[in-house]
Write a protein that holds these residues in place. Structure first.
Motif, PDB file in Angstrom:
ATOM      1  N   GLY A 187      -4.866  -3.887   2.430  1.00 16.22           N
ATOM      2  CA  GLY A 187      -3.461  -4.345   1.531  1.00 16.22           C
ATOM      3  C   GLY A 187      -2.141  -3.586   2.049  1.00 16.22           C
ATOM      4  O   GLY A 187      -1.212  -4.563   2.057  1.00 16.22           O
ATOM      5  N   GLY A 188      -2.177  -2.415   2.655  1.00 17.02           N
ATOM      6  CA  GLY A 188      -0.995  -2.005   3.384  1.00 17.02           C
ATOM      7  C   GLY A 188      -0.494  -3.006   4.523  1.00 17.02           C
ATOM      8  O   GLY A 188       0.772  -3.335   4.705  1.00 17.02           O
ATOM      9  N   GLU A 189      -1.573  -3.251   5.266  1.00 18.57           N
ATOM     10  CA  GLU A 189      -1.301  -4.393   6.482  1.00 18.57           C
ATOM     11  C   GLU A 189      -0.641  -5.472   6.026  1.00 18.57           C
ATOM     12  O   GLU A 189       0.250  -6.149   6.595  1.00 18.57           O
ATOM     13  CB  GLU A 189      -2.580  -4.635   7.100  1.00 18.57           C
ATOM     14  N   THR A 214       6.077  -2.148  -3.213  1.00 24.34           N
ATOM     15  CA  THR A 214       5.244  -0.981  -3.055  1.00 24.34           C
ATOM     16  C   THR A 214       4.195  -0.959  -4.294  1.00 24.34           C
ATOM     17  O   THR A 214       3.540  -0.023  -4.396  1.00 24.34           O
ATOM     18  CB  THR A 214       5.981   0.356  -3.083  1.00 24.34           C
ATOM     19  N   GLY A 215       4.115  -2.175  -5.225  1.00 25.40           N
ATOM     20  CA  GLY A 215       3.410  -2.045  -6.139  1.00 25.40           C
ATOM     21  C   GLY A 215       2.028  -2.263  -5.971  1.00 25.40           C
ATOM     22  O   GLY A 215       1.304  -1.519  -6.736  1.00 25.40           O
ATOM     23  N   ASN A 217       1.389   6.456   1.099  1.00 27.87           N
ATOM     24  CA  ASN A 217       1.516   6.401   2.360  1.00 27.87           C
ATOM     25  C   ASN A 217       2.199   5.217   2.865  1.00 27.87           C
ATOM     26  O   ASN A 217       3.333   5.402   3.439  1.00 27.87           O
ATOM     27  CB  ASN A 217       0.305   6.549   3.247  1.00 27.87           C
ATOM     28  N   ASN A 218       1.854   4.179   2.525  1.00 30.15           N
ATOM     29  CA  ASN A 218       2.325   2.930   3.053  1.00 30.15           C
ATOM     30  C   ASN A 218       3.542   2.576   2.302  1.00 30.15           C
ATOM     31  O   ASN A 218       4.434   2.212   2.899  1.00 30.15           O
ATOM     32  CB  ASN A 218       1.210   1.712   2.579  1.00 30.15           C
ATOM     33  N   ALA A 219       3.622   2.937   1.096  1.00 30.62           N
ATOM     34  CA  ALA A 219       5.002   2.933   0.355  1.00 30.62           C
ATOM     35  C   ALA A 219       6.130   3.328   1.203  1.00 30.62           C
ATOM     36  O   ALA A 219       7.149   3.050   1.086  1.00 30.62           O
ATOM     37  CB  ALA A 219       5.140   3.519  -1.165  1.00 30.62           C
ATOM     38  N   ILE A 279       9.576   6.368  -6.391  1.00 24.83           N
ATOM     39  CA  ILE A 279       9.676   7.045  -4.994  1.00 24.83           C
ATOM     40  C   ILE A 279      10.577   5.881  -4.514  1.00 24.83           C
ATOM     41  O   ILE A 279      11.475   6.154  -3.576  1.00 24.83           O
ATOM     42  CB  ILE A 279       8.342   6.520  -3.950  1.00 24.83           C
ATOM     43  N   VAL A 280      10.824   4.504  -4.923  1.00 26.79           N
ATOM     44  CA  VAL A 280      11.366   3.621  -4.307  1.00 26.79           C
ATOM     45  C   VAL A 280      13.064   3.882  -4.910  1.00 26.79           C
ATOM     46  O   VAL A 280      13.931   4.013  -4.089  1.00 26.79           O
ATOM     47  CB  VAL A 280      11.405   2.088  -4.956  1.00 26.79           C
TER      48      VAL A 280
END
Lengths: 229, 300
Positions: free
Chosen positions: A147-149, A172-173, A178-180, A206-207
């Protein structure tokens, strides 16, 4: 265009569906300056995505207008070229093309950009893959990516043409924290390097904490704007 | 094997073999090739008469007779040449007519040449037998039919009836071929339309990242054409084992089947594939590029 002309000026934009039965946006009016990260916040259904689509020329407003460096949309000669050169899109669901490899997906955004030769295109993709820590996955198809990739690949595609405006809808949903953080740091780096602007629709705190400006929406209206610089 | 065995049979006075097969002259036209060992025997049995020109000489292998219907459709005249196998031309010595209408669309040629043209070496479709004792023919037929389950013997008087059955089989095969082609076209078009419609979201994404309408349409149509070509080639190649299997298991259809797929249908095949691919991809792609991009991206 004067020095103080905003990158984007949203002027009294309204959007209605079903002959006015559904009011998605009501008289939205604000400006977006160059070189900042904006967070467009608010609950689901408040009109964030609709506003992003209108700014990104993916949809049209029922009334009002959007000015791009002082020009209204109908002054733009070729909307496709404008989208390619001026705007980069990041969607909540990566929307990478499953039949293409990661490299091809990133390259697809640059394919018809005459500013890049074939060699330059290849170099640019290599650079993006390296920056997003995806070099080892360049020939993988979307289904084989995590998902992150996938989301990092989608952001690399949005950055490929070095657009002056990035529109991100809940980027980032669908990724872990970490990826966010990696994604948001990459966005900050992009702004610093290119003086571009990023407008993010989100309800992720976070955003919000990374943004220079926070625009709060409710029921299709902007209820507050604040700077956290 | 059967032909040689019959020749050696002490009851048999003479033995004349005939080979019949369909040969495609071009993508649009195909003819019956009628190859015979002895033209007179065949002409007498089938009521063939030369209405223009002359019979070909028994010892010449580059002369043919053409049926009246074929000559009319293809505008053949006596003295013209006709290419029946690659780089091999035959001179038309005459035009014949018979009451068996199927034969009027044929080309009469020596048996050995017909086997070469049809690529069916050591193969015949019919054998005319003359018996020493004409009264024993009923008994001969009965014995032959009981001994050879996959072959059929009948009296020469029933020949016309056999040709009529043959003609009906040909029409039936043509109808089945046409129906199969229509079903294949419908299935292919449906598959392409569904596949392209399912890619509406992809088209929306490409529009969002700056691909113009004409570029999207070109790429999708081109991709569909390439896929159609691959399908056409796979279809053509799969005809080789299919024909081989049909020849093995449906021996009665042997005369109607080509020895192998005809290469000269390939241009027509690719043309049909191109049209199907282009048309089926064009309309869903045009539709997907016309709807709002934000709607296309949300398309499920």
């Amino acid at each position: 265009m004067s020095k103080n002309t905003p990158l984007i000026a949203i002027q009294h934009v309204s959007k209605q569906y079903d002959n006015g039965l559904i009011k998605a946006l009501s008289d939205v009016d604000f400006e977006i300056q160059k070189g900042f990260m904006y967070a467009l916040e608010g609950p689901s259904g408040c009109g964030k995505s609709t506003l992003l689509n209108i700014i990104g020329t993916l949809d049209t407003a029922t009334s009002g207008s959007v000015l791009y460096e002082g020009k209204v949309q109908n002054q733009l000669t070729n909307l496709h070229d404008f989208r390619r050169d001026f705007i980069g899109f990041i969607f909540q669901f990566h929307h990478l093309i499953p039949t293409l490899t990661l490299r091809e997906n990133i390259e697809s955004a640059m394919l018809f950009n005459k500013s890049y030769s074939k060699v330059q295109r290849k170099e640019k993709v290599n650079k993006l893959l390296k920056e997003f820590a995806l070099s080892h996955r360049e020939n993988s198809y979307v289904t084989h990516l995590s998902g992150g990739e996938r989301q990092r690949g989608a952001i690399a595609r949005a950055f490929a043409n070095e657009p002056r405006l990035i529109l991100a809808d809940e980027p980032t949903g669908n990724v872990d924290s970490n990826n966010a953080k990696i994604i948001l740091q990459m966005m900050q780096k992009y702004i610093k390097e290119t003086n571009a602007t990023i407008l993010i629709a989100t309800h992720d705190p976070i955003v919000s904490s990374y943004a220079d400006y926070n625009i709060i929406m409710q029921d299709g209206k902007i209820i507050s704007q604040k700077s956290s610089r | 094997m059967t032909f040689n065995a019959l020749k050696k049979d002490e009851r048999v006075k003479n033995c004349n073999a005939i080979i019949i097969g369909k040969k495609r002259l071009s993508a649009q036209a195909s003819v019956f090739i009628l190859g015979m060992q002895d033209l007179n025997t065949f002409a007498n049995r089938t009521g063939i008469s030369v209405i223009e020109g002359r019979y070909f000489k028994p010892d010449t292998f580059n002369e043919v007779l053409v049926g009246s219907k074929l000559a009319k459709v293809m505008h053949y005249k006596v003295g013209d040449t006709i290419e029946l196998s690659p780089d091999k031309f035959y001179t038309i010595t005459g035009i014949y007519s018979t009451l068996i209408s199927m034969l009027n669309t044929g080309v009469l040629v020596h048996k050995d040449e017909a086997q070469h043209i049809l690529k069916k070496h050591n193969h015949v479709s019919m054998i005319f037998l003359g018996l020493y004792d004409r009264d024993s023919q009923e008994e001969f037929i009965e014995k032959f039919n009981s001994e050879h389950k996959r072959l059929q013997a009948s009296k020469s008087g029933e020949l016309t009836q056999n040709f009529t059955s043959m003609q009906n089989v040909v029409h039936l095969i043509d109808a089945i071929t046409l129906l199969t082609l229509l079903v294949a076209v419908a299935v292919m078009m449906n598959t392409f339309i569904m596949a392209t419609s399912e890619r509406t979201k992809e088209i929306g994404v490409l529009s969002a990242i700056g691909w113009g309408r004409s570029k999207i349409v070109t790429v999708f149509v081109f991709e569909a054409i390439i896929l159609s070509w691959i399908s056409a080639i796979v279809g053509y190649l799969s005809a080789y084992p299919t024909i081989a299997l049909m020849q093995k298991y449906f021996i009665s259809l042997h005369a109607y089947l080509p020895q192998e797929p005809e290469p000269n249908i390939i241009p027509m095949l690719l043309l049909i594939a191109t049209s199907i691919g282009a048309i089926s991809a064009l309309f869903p792609t045009l539709y997907a590029t016309k709807i709002s991009i934000s709607k296309a991206i949300r398309y499920e």
